[in-house]
Design a protein around this motif. Structure first.
Motif, PDB file in Angstrom:
ATOM      1  N   PHE A  26     -15.663  13.445   8.105  1.00  0.00           N
ATOM      2  CA  PHE A  26     -14.427  13.746   7.393  1.00  0.00           C
ATOM      3  C   PHE A  26     -13.932  12.509   6.649  1.00  0.00           C
ATOM      4  N   VAL A  27     -12.957  12.724   5.799  1.00  0.00           N
ATOM      5  CA  VAL A  27     -12.269  11.643   5.086  1.00  0.00           C
ATOM      6  C   VAL A  27     -10.793  11.746   5.436  1.00  0.00           C
ATOM      7  N   THR A  28     -10.205  10.621   5.827  1.00  0.00           N
ATOM      8  CA  THR A  28      -8.777  10.596   6.109  1.00  0.00           C
ATOM      9  C   THR A  28      -8.050  10.023   4.904  1.00  0.00           C
ATOM     10  N   VAL A  29      -7.076  10.758   4.387  1.00  0.00           N
ATOM     11  CA  VAL A  29      -6.212  10.280   3.311  1.00  0.00           C
ATOM     12  C   VAL A  29      -4.922   9.813   3.975  1.00  0.00           C
ATOM     13  N   LEU A  30      -4.543   8.556   3.704  1.00  0.00           N
ATOM     14  CA  LEU A  30      -3.370   7.949   4.334  1.00  0.00           C
ATOM     15  C   LEU A  30      -2.237   7.798   3.334  1.00  0.00           C
ATOM     16  N   PHE A  31      -1.048   8.139   3.766  1.00  0.00           N
ATOM     17  CA  PHE A  31       0.165   7.964   2.974  1.00  0.00           C
ATOM     18  C   PHE A  31       1.078   7.030   3.767  1.00  0.00           C
ATOM     19  N   TRP A  32       1.305   5.815   3.246  1.00  0.00           N
ATOM     20  CA  TRP A  32       2.053   4.823   4.015  1.00  0.00           C
ATOM     21  C   TRP A  32       3.482   5.246   4.321  1.00  0.00           C
ATOM     22  N   ARG A  33       4.115   5.981   3.425  1.00  0.00           N
ATOM     23  CA  ARG A  33       5.462   6.503   3.691  1.00  0.00           C
ATOM     24  C   ARG A  33       5.411   8.018   3.827  1.00  0.00           C
ATOM     25  N   GLY A  34       4.325   8.492   4.377  1.00  0.00           N
ATOM     26  CA  GLY A  34       4.060   9.925   4.457  1.00  0.00           C
ATOM     27  C   GLY A  34       5.046  10.712   5.286  1.00  0.00           C
ATOM     28  N   SER A  40       1.550   8.892   7.387  1.00  0.00           N
ATOM     29  CA  SER A  40       1.022  10.224   7.682  1.00  0.00           C
ATOM     30  C   SER A  40      -0.395  10.268   7.154  1.00  0.00           C
ATOM     31  N   GLU A  41      -1.159  11.211   7.680  1.00  0.00           N
ATOM     32  CA  GLU A  41      -2.550  11.346   7.258  1.00  0.00           C
ATOM     33  C   GLU A  41      -2.903  12.813   7.078  1.00  0.00           C
ATOM     34  N   PHE A  42      -3.950  13.000   6.299  1.00  0.00           N
ATOM     35  CA  PHE A  42      -4.527  14.329   6.114  1.00  0.00           C
ATOM     36  C   PHE A  42      -6.030  14.170   6.211  1.00  0.00           C
ATOM     37  N   LYS A  43      -6.672  14.978   7.023  1.00  0.00           N
ATOM     38  CA  LYS A  43      -8.124  14.898   7.191  1.00  0.00           C
ATOM     39  C   LYS A  43      -8.810  15.986   6.383  1.00  0.00           C
ATOM     40  N   ALA A  70       8.090  10.485   5.122  1.00  0.00           N
ATOM     41  CA  ALA A  70       9.224  10.784   4.250  1.00  0.00           C
ATOM     42  C   ALA A  70       8.892  11.885   3.240  1.00  0.00           C
ATOM     43  N   ILE A  71       7.636  12.336   3.243  1.00  0.00           N
ATOM     44  CA  ILE A  71       7.199  13.404   2.340  1.00  0.00           C
ATOM     45  C   ILE A  71       7.547  14.757   2.952  1.00  0.00           C
ATOM     46  N   THR A  72       8.101  15.627   2.140  1.00  0.00           N
ATOM     47  CA  THR A  72       8.343  17.001   2.572  1.00  0.00           C
ATOM     48  C   THR A  72       7.018  17.743   2.484  1.00  0.00           C
ATOM     49  N   ASP A  73       6.579  18.284   3.608  1.00  0.00           N
ATOM     50  CA  ASP A  73       5.286  18.956   3.662  1.00  0.00           C
ATOM     51  C   ASP A  73       5.443  20.328   4.294  1.00  0.00           C
ATOM     52  N   ASP A  74       5.717  21.318   3.463  1.00  0.00           N
ATOM     53  CA  ASP A  74       5.873  22.682   3.960  1.00  0.00           C
ATOM     54  C   ASP A  74       4.560  23.280   4.456  1.00  0.00           C
ATOM     55  N   SER A  75       3.433  22.669   4.069  1.00  0.00           N
ATOM     56  CA  SER A  75       2.132  23.200   4.490  1.00  0.00           C
ATOM     57  C   SER A  75       1.836  22.869   5.955  1.00  0.00           C
ATOM     58  N   GLY A  76       2.476  21.832   6.492  1.00  0.00           N
ATOM     59  CA  GLY A  76       2.206  21.408   7.857  1.00  0.00           C
ATOM     60  C   GLY A  76       0.873  20.701   8.020  1.00  0.00           C
ATOM     61  N   LYS A  77       0.266  20.281   6.909  1.00  0.00           N
ATOM     62  CA  LYS A  77      -1.052  19.658   6.978  1.00  0.00           C
ATOM     63  C   LYS A  77      -1.011  18.140   7.125  1.00  0.00           C
ATOM     64  N   LEU A  78       0.114  17.511   6.827  1.00  0.00           N
ATOM     65  CA  LEU A  78       0.236  16.072   7.041  1.00  0.00           C
ATOM     66  C   LEU A  78       0.597  15.816   8.495  1.00  0.00           C
ATOM     67  N   ASN A  79      -0.043  14.834   9.095  1.00  0.00           N
ATOM     68  CA  ASN A  79       0.217  14.489  10.487  1.00  0.00           C
ATOM     69  C   ASN A  79       0.687  13.046  10.576  1.00  0.00           C
ATOM     70  N   ALA A  80       1.704  12.794  11.390  1.00  0.00           N
ATOM     71  CA  ALA A  80       2.171  11.430  11.615  1.00  0.00           C
ATOM     72  C   ALA A  80       1.001  10.605  12.130  1.00  0.00           C
ATOM     73  N   PRO A 113       0.826  -1.211   0.000  1.00  0.00           N
ATOM     74  CA  PRO A 113       0.000   0.000   0.000  1.00  0.00           C
ATOM     75  C   PRO A 113       0.862   1.263   0.000  1.00  0.00           C
ATOM     76  N   VAL A 114       0.415   2.249  -0.774  1.00  0.00           N
ATOM     77  CA  VAL A 114       1.127   3.535  -0.808  1.00  0.00           C
ATOM     78  C   VAL A 114       0.212   4.688  -0.389  1.00  0.00           C
ATOM     79  N   VAL A 115      -1.040   4.675  -0.827  1.00  0.00           N
ATOM     80  CA  VAL A 115      -2.002   5.730  -0.493  1.00  0.00           C
ATOM     81  C   VAL A 115      -3.384   5.089  -0.388  1.00  0.00           C
ATOM     82  N   GLY A 116      -4.177   5.600   0.529  1.00  0.00           N
ATOM     83  CA  GLY A 116      -5.545   5.126   0.639  1.00  0.00           C
ATOM     84  C   GLY A 116      -6.392   6.146   1.358  1.00  0.00           C
ATOM     85  N   PHE A 117      -7.667   5.824   1.507  1.00  0.00           N
ATOM     86  CA  PHE A 117      -8.510   6.727   2.281  1.00  0.00           C
ATOM     87  C   PHE A 117      -9.571   5.953   3.037  1.00  0.00           C
ATOM     88  N   LYS A 118     -10.068   6.593   4.071  1.00  0.00           N
ATOM     89  CA  LYS A 118     -11.098   6.018   4.907  1.00  0.00           C
ATOM     90  C   LYS A 118     -12.122   7.107   5.190  1.00  0.00           C
TER      91      LYS A 118
END
Length: 88
Positions: A33-41, A60-63, A43-53, A23-28
């Motif tokens: 809300f909808v949670t978007v999951l990044f399995w190696r998230g 990492s996830e983003f809601k 390791a992603i550079t996120d200058d927005s600060g919106k991805l959370n471990a 798995p690399v990306v998914g959602f629930k």
């Protein structure tokens, strides 16, 4: 953009994109809300600060709480990094 070299399936009951059966990306979806999951998230550079471990691995996830939370440029950047991580 997207993840053209991945396959999709329901994984533990949720839509997930996989590369080489991993798995690399998914959602629930939840009621509010909808949670978007990044399995190696993490390791992603996120200058927005919106991805959370999330979880105990590299996830990492983003809601998304409303359609206004969706930013196509931000998601394209995250997906580009996912493609680069999987290619390495």
């Amino acid at each position: 953009m997207g993840l053209p070299k991945t396959s999709t399936e329901l994984w533990h009951g949720h839509p997930v994109w996989l590369e080489n059966d991993l798995p690399v990306v998914g959602f629930k979806a939840y009621p509010n809300f909808v949670t978007v999951l990044f399995w190696r998230g993490q390791a992603i550079t996120d200058d927005s600060g919106k991805l959370n471990a999330s979880g105990s691995a590299e996830m990492s996830e983003f809601k998304l709480k409303s359609v206004d939370d969706f930013n196509s440029d931000l998601f394209d950047g995250w997906l580009q990094q996912v493609r680069e991580l999987e290619a390495a």
